[in-house]
Design a protein around this motif. Structure first.
Motif, PDB file in Angstrom:
ATOM      1  N   VAL A  70      35.763  33.183  24.822  1.00 56.50           N
ATOM      2  CA  VAL A  70      35.583  34.191  25.867  1.00 56.50           C
ATOM      3  C   VAL A  70      36.570  33.923  26.996  1.00 56.50           C
ATOM      4  N   THR A  71      37.211  34.968  27.465  1.00 57.42           N
ATOM      5  CA  THR A  71      38.115  34.872  28.600  1.00 57.42           C
ATOM      6  C   THR A  71      37.864  36.056  29.518  1.00 57.42           C
ATOM      7  N   GLY A  72      38.319  35.978  30.752  1.00 61.82           N
ATOM      8  CA  GLY A  72      38.137  37.067  31.701  1.00 61.82           C
ATOM      9  C   GLY A  72      38.016  36.548  33.115  1.00 61.82           C
ATOM     10  N   SER A  73      37.617  37.438  34.008  1.00 61.17           N
ATOM     11  CA  SER A  73      37.497  37.086  35.416  1.00 61.17           C
ATOM     12  C   SER A  73      36.616  38.144  36.085  1.00 61.17           C
ATOM     13  N   HIS A  74      37.083  38.729  37.196  1.00 67.52           N
ATOM     14  CA  HIS A  74      36.286  39.713  37.923  1.00 67.52           C
ATOM     15  C   HIS A  74      37.208  40.782  38.496  1.00 67.52           C
ATOM     16  N   LEU A  75      36.626  41.895  38.916  1.00 68.18           N
ATOM     17  CA  LEU A  75      37.395  43.003  39.480  1.00 68.18           C
ATOM     18  C   LEU A  75      37.063  43.270  40.943  1.00 68.18           C
ATOM     19  N   ASP A  76      35.992  42.667  41.469  1.00 67.59           N
ATOM     20  CA  ASP A  76      35.629  42.871  42.862  1.00 67.59           C
ATOM     21  C   ASP A  76      36.492  42.000  43.765  1.00 67.59           C
ATOM     22  N   SER A  77      36.442  42.263  45.063  1.00 67.22           N
ATOM     23  CA  SER A  77      37.272  41.533  46.027  1.00 67.22           C
ATOM     24  C   SER A  77      36.450  41.152  47.247  1.00 67.22           C
ATOM     25  N   PRO A  79      36.316  41.538  51.417  1.00 69.91           N
ATOM     26  CA  PRO A  79      36.772  42.637  52.282  1.00 69.91           C
ATOM     27  C   PRO A  79      38.231  42.440  52.692  1.00 69.91           C
ATOM     28  N   GLY A  80      39.076  43.420  52.380  1.00 67.16           N
ATOM     29  CA  GLY A  80      40.478  43.317  52.733  1.00 67.16           C
ATOM     30  C   GLY A  80      41.236  42.275  51.943  1.00 67.16           C
ATOM     31  N   GLY A  81      40.839  42.041  50.708  1.00 69.95           N
ATOM     32  CA  GLY A  81      41.463  41.004  49.896  1.00 69.95           C
ATOM     33  C   GLY A  81      42.777  41.433  49.269  1.00 69.95           C
ATOM     34  N   GLY A  82      43.332  40.527  48.474  1.00 68.56           N
ATOM     35  CA  GLY A  82      44.604  40.787  47.828  1.00 68.56           C
ATOM     36  C   GLY A  82      44.448  41.505  46.501  1.00 68.56           C
ATOM     37  N   ALA A  83      45.598  41.827  45.899  1.00 65.95           N
ATOM     38  CA  ALA A  83      45.607  42.616  44.667  1.00 65.95           C
ATOM     39  C   ALA A  83      45.396  41.775  43.419  1.00 65.95           C
ATOM     40  N   PHE A  84      45.470  40.441  43.521  1.00 67.23           N
ATOM     41  CA  PHE A  84      45.535  39.605  42.326  1.00 67.23           C
ATOM     42  C   PHE A  84      44.260  38.812  42.061  1.00 67.23           C
ATOM     43  N   ASP A  85      43.513  38.488  43.104  1.00 64.97           N
ATOM     44  CA  ASP A  85      42.315  37.653  42.984  1.00 64.97           C
ATOM     45  C   ASP A  85      41.257  38.389  42.174  1.00 64.97           C
ATOM     46  N   GLY A  86      41.091  37.965  40.930  1.00 65.50           N
ATOM     47  CA  GLY A  86      40.158  38.606  40.018  1.00 65.50           C
ATOM     48  C   GLY A  86      40.876  39.479  39.012  1.00 65.50           C
ATOM     49  N   PRO A  87      41.452  40.605  39.435  1.00 66.11           N
ATOM     50  CA  PRO A  87      42.101  41.493  38.464  1.00 66.11           C
ATOM     51  C   PRO A  87      43.188  40.827  37.625  1.00 66.11           C
ATOM     52  N   LEU A  88      43.905  39.827  38.169  1.00 66.29           N
ATOM     53  CA  LEU A  88      44.954  39.197  37.388  1.00 66.29           C
ATOM     54  C   LEU A  88      44.396  38.591  36.106  1.00 66.29           C
ATOM     55  N   GLY A  89      43.234  37.956  36.189  1.00 57.52           N
ATOM     56  CA  GLY A  89      42.631  37.367  34.999  1.00 57.52           C
ATOM     57  C   GLY A  89      42.182  38.401  33.996  1.00 57.52           C
ATOM     58  N   VAL A  90      41.747  39.560  34.482  1.00 57.54           N
ATOM     59  CA  VAL A  90      41.287  40.628  33.592  1.00 57.54           C
ATOM     60  C   VAL A  90      42.469  41.287  32.887  1.00 57.54           C
ATOM     61  N   ASP A 381      56.179  35.516  36.883  1.00 58.00           N
ATOM     62  CA  ASP A 381      55.098  34.536  36.799  1.00 58.00           C
ATOM     63  C   ASP A 381      53.828  35.153  36.213  1.00 58.00           C
ATOM     64  N   VAL A 382      53.581  36.417  36.549  1.00 56.29           N
ATOM     65  CA  VAL A 382      52.438  37.115  35.953  1.00 56.29           C
ATOM     66  C   VAL A 382      52.566  37.125  34.433  1.00 56.29           C
ATOM     67  N   GLU A 383      53.759  37.450  33.947  1.00 63.71           N
ATOM     68  CA  GLU A 383      53.957  37.503  32.501  1.00 63.71           C
ATOM     69  C   GLU A 383      53.925  36.109  31.885  1.00 63.71           C
ATOM     70  N   ALA A 384      54.410  35.106  32.602  1.00 61.59           N
ATOM     71  CA  ALA A 384      54.314  33.729  32.108  1.00 61.59           C
ATOM     72  C   ALA A 384      52.852  33.324  31.956  1.00 61.59           C
ATOM     73  N   GLY A 385      52.020  33.725  32.911  1.00 62.47           N
ATOM     74  CA  GLY A 385      50.596  33.429  32.812  1.00 62.47           C
ATOM     75  C   GLY A 385      49.947  34.130  31.631  1.00 62.47           C
ATOM     76  N   ALA A 386      50.293  35.403  31.419  1.00 59.09           N
ATOM     77  CA  ALA A 386      49.721  36.156  30.300  1.00 59.09           C
ATOM     78  C   ALA A 386      50.150  35.553  28.962  1.00 59.09           C
TER      79      ALA A 386
END
Length: 398
Positions: A70-77, A79-90, A381-386
């Motif tokens: 199982v892999t994954g993360s989260h989509l919520d943030s 308040p006023g968070g960044g674009a990557f925290d959570g969605p990057l893992g998804v 770096d995003v693609e290196a992580g993927a």
């Protein structure tokens, strides 16, 4: 699609015009839109999506079963968070599935991508709520009674989202399906900047928790009430903010933060009747409760000096987490021995680590900033992580 292309698809969802960044919280409209997007994207690569009793989304590659990867993360943030925290893992998980399919790989083990609900605690105050409910590390009745700043309970919001709130809580059957869990996340710090690496393996998570300090005084008129006649809860609240910083400085690598303070009734010309503040405290080892007790003593002394009352409530706490040693060694070997990094940030992987072998991968953040609009990751770096995620998932699922 690449992880960067998938991120671009959701770049306009939940933008916060007032704070900057993104505000996406459990069961609100932006988070609902992201969940809908995830279901559609997962189905497009042949995954079967279901929602568990706690609002977590599971996208299965093949039939569900025991010993699942199982892999994954989260989509919520936050308040006023960044674009990557959570969605990057998804998005990286979806991109990894698509890349593995393109090379003809089919998992020999059950395989799922998961999206956990309310990881940040941005709406109901308790972080990693979806994984805590799954594992039974939060009482279901307590979770149902949690309220957002507007007074809406978790039970009310969950019911409106279509969940059977009577079934919310520990789910040992589903937890028992997980053989190994791996979460990819943008780094929340500058370790990889200094190390010059695009990817790292997670080693530990620092013990951390959240406490609510509620100061009660006497509301009154700001102009008509002499200073000598006031019982103003804002004063001990302010002293507590300062004490938290001063006391944390005395401990090695400690962090203490007051990021939210709410006076009631909140008028400019009104002495508050109550002030609530939330303390986030994190200290490696076993010293977090000790630090909070010292801050509490300072807060009580300040409250007594002003004639106020104080109630302190622990809202969440997690001990130090060391990720599964065998999995961590395997990740390092398979990825060419990238750096290992500890973190002061909490994650769903840290909750699951107490129950199943769990690990983390981090992707470099060139700003070193997280939980703010400046959070970032370069496309390379995003693609290196993927690619790293795809590599280890293929090995785990053989």
């Amino acid at each position: 699609m690449t992880a960067s292309e998938l991120l671009a698809e959701i770049a306009d969802v939940g933008r916060d015009a007032r704070r900057g960044g993104y505000s996406r919280h459990a069961f609100d409209a932006p988070e609902h839109d992201l969940r809908t997007w995830f279901v559609e994207r997962a189905q497009q690569v042949g995954l079967d999506v279901e929602t568990d009793r706690n609002g977590n989304l599971w996208a299965w590659w093949g039939a569900p079963g025991a010993n699942a990867v199982v892999t994954g993360s989260h989509l919520d943030s936050v308040p006023g968070g960044g674009a990557f925290d959570g969605p990057l893992g998804v998005v990286s998980a979806l991109a990894a599935v698509e890349a593995l399919q393109a090379k003809g790989f089919r998992p020999a083990k059950p395989f799922a991508v998961v999206v956990f609900a309310e990881e940040e605690g941005g709406r109901f105050g308790v972080p990693c709520l979806g994984s805590r409910l799954l594992t039974g590390t939060i009482d279901a009745d307590r979770a149902r009674a949690l309220r957002d700043p507007s007074g809406v309970t978790f039970a009310e919001a969950a019911a409106k989202a279509g969940l059977d709130v009577d079934r919310v809580g520990a789910d040992p059957d589903r937890l028992g399906l997980i053989g190994q869990f791996l979460e990819l996340h943008v780094e929340q710090g500058r370790g990889l900047i200094d190390l010059g690496s695009p990817v790292a393996v997670g080693s530990t998570v620092i013990a951390h928790g959240r406490w609510r300090f509620s100061f009660a005084g006497q509301g009154n008129h700001a102009g008509a009430t002499l200073l000598a006649d006031r019982v103003d809860p804002m004063l001990p609240a302010a002293e507590t903010v300062v004490a938290a910083r001063q006391l944390a400085r005395k401990l090695s690598d400690a962090r203490a933060t007051v990021g939210r303070l709410v006076p009631t009734p909140g008028g400019t010309n009104v002495i508050a009747s109550t002030v609530d503040l939330w303390l986030d405290a994190r200290v490696p080892g076993t010293s977090t409760p000790q630090l909070v007790e010292e801050i509490t003593q300072a807060a009580r002394a300040a409250a007594e000096a002003e004639g106020c009352e104080l109630a302190v409530t622990r809202e969440s706490y997690s001990d130090d987490v060391v990720f599964d040693d065998a999995l961590r060694r395997s990740l390092g070997e398979w990825l060419g021995n990238p750096p290992e990094l500890p973190t002061g940030a909490g994650h769903d992987a840290a909750i699951l680590a107490g129950f199943v072998p769990s690990g983390m991968l981090y992707v470099r953040n060139p700003t070193g900033i997280s939980h703010a609009p400046e959070e970032f990751a370069e496309a390379d770096d995003v693609e290196a992580g993927a690619r790293a995620l795809a590599e280890v998932l293929e090995r785990l699922a053989r």
